[in-house]
Write a protein that holds these residues in place. Structure first.
Motif: not given
Length: 204
Positions: A199-200, A171-172, A196-197
């Motif tokens: 947590n994802d 996702l990053w 936020l990153l």
């Protein structure tokens, strides 16, 4: 000769590589070939650290230097050594080389010294810890090459210690622009984008 002299091995590119591949022990001139090699060697580092070795019981910056040396020691002569040149990426300046030893000392005290206690942190506490630690490591950028990938190796070591296991960073990679903005925001003291990153990708 100053250690910041432009003839430092850290500033020299491999002849015939068009300034795309750093001087290396293997004479590689193709950037894609070098990227594939470094990726393969990093996978070996992961296997060594998480499959073949005993679990870490403590962590200091010397461990990280050993990881870097094991990963890239057969490729670059400066692997495992703190960088002695200043680095800029897309106009963003990382920590000045002369400040790195001091910053590392502080990094150890603020983050690595807490390694043994990560399992008792709440999810929120762990998320904040990982966000601050990750941003700080990237801003220090202690080595000439490989800091981003090594930061993920460190992140995984911390995550495993905390009991959440290895993480998926795809996702990053898909949102690299937001990731870089999160690092820049962290440099200004705003850790929310990095939270936020994390947590994802952090398991619930």
């Amino acid at each position: 000769m100053s250690k910041y002299h432009l003839n430092s091995a850290e500033t020299i590119y491999q002849p015939e590589s068009s300034g795309k591949v750093l001087l290396n022990k293997l004479g590689i001139i193709d950037s894609e070939e070098m990227e594939a090699l470094e990726s393969g060697l990093l996978l070996m580092m992961y296997e060594r650290l998480f499959l073949e070795s005993e679990p870490l019981t403590s962590l200091n910056f010397e461990h990280i230097q050993v990881w870097h040396r094991y990963w890239l020691g057969n490729v670059y002569k400066w692997a495992g050594r703190l960088r002695n040149v200043n680095l800029v990426k897309d106009g963003f300046k990382f920590a000045a080389a002369e400040r790195i030893p001091h910053l590392i000392s502080d990094f150890e005290k603020r983050y690595l010294s807490r390694f043994e206690k990560l399992k008792v942190l709440s999810r929120l506490e762990l998320t904040c810890y990982l966000a601050e630690c990750h941003v700080e490591f990237i801003l220090i950028h202690p080595f000439r090459e490989g800091n981003g990938r090594l930061s993920r190796l460190l992140f995984d070591a911390l995550s495993v210690q905390a009991g959440t296991g290895l993480l998926d960073y795809s996702l990053w990679d898909e949102h690299r622009t937001f990731y870089f903005k999160a690092i820049q925001a962290g440099a200004s003291g705003n850790i929310q984008p990095m939270l936020l990153l994390i947590n994802d990708i952090l398991p619930c």
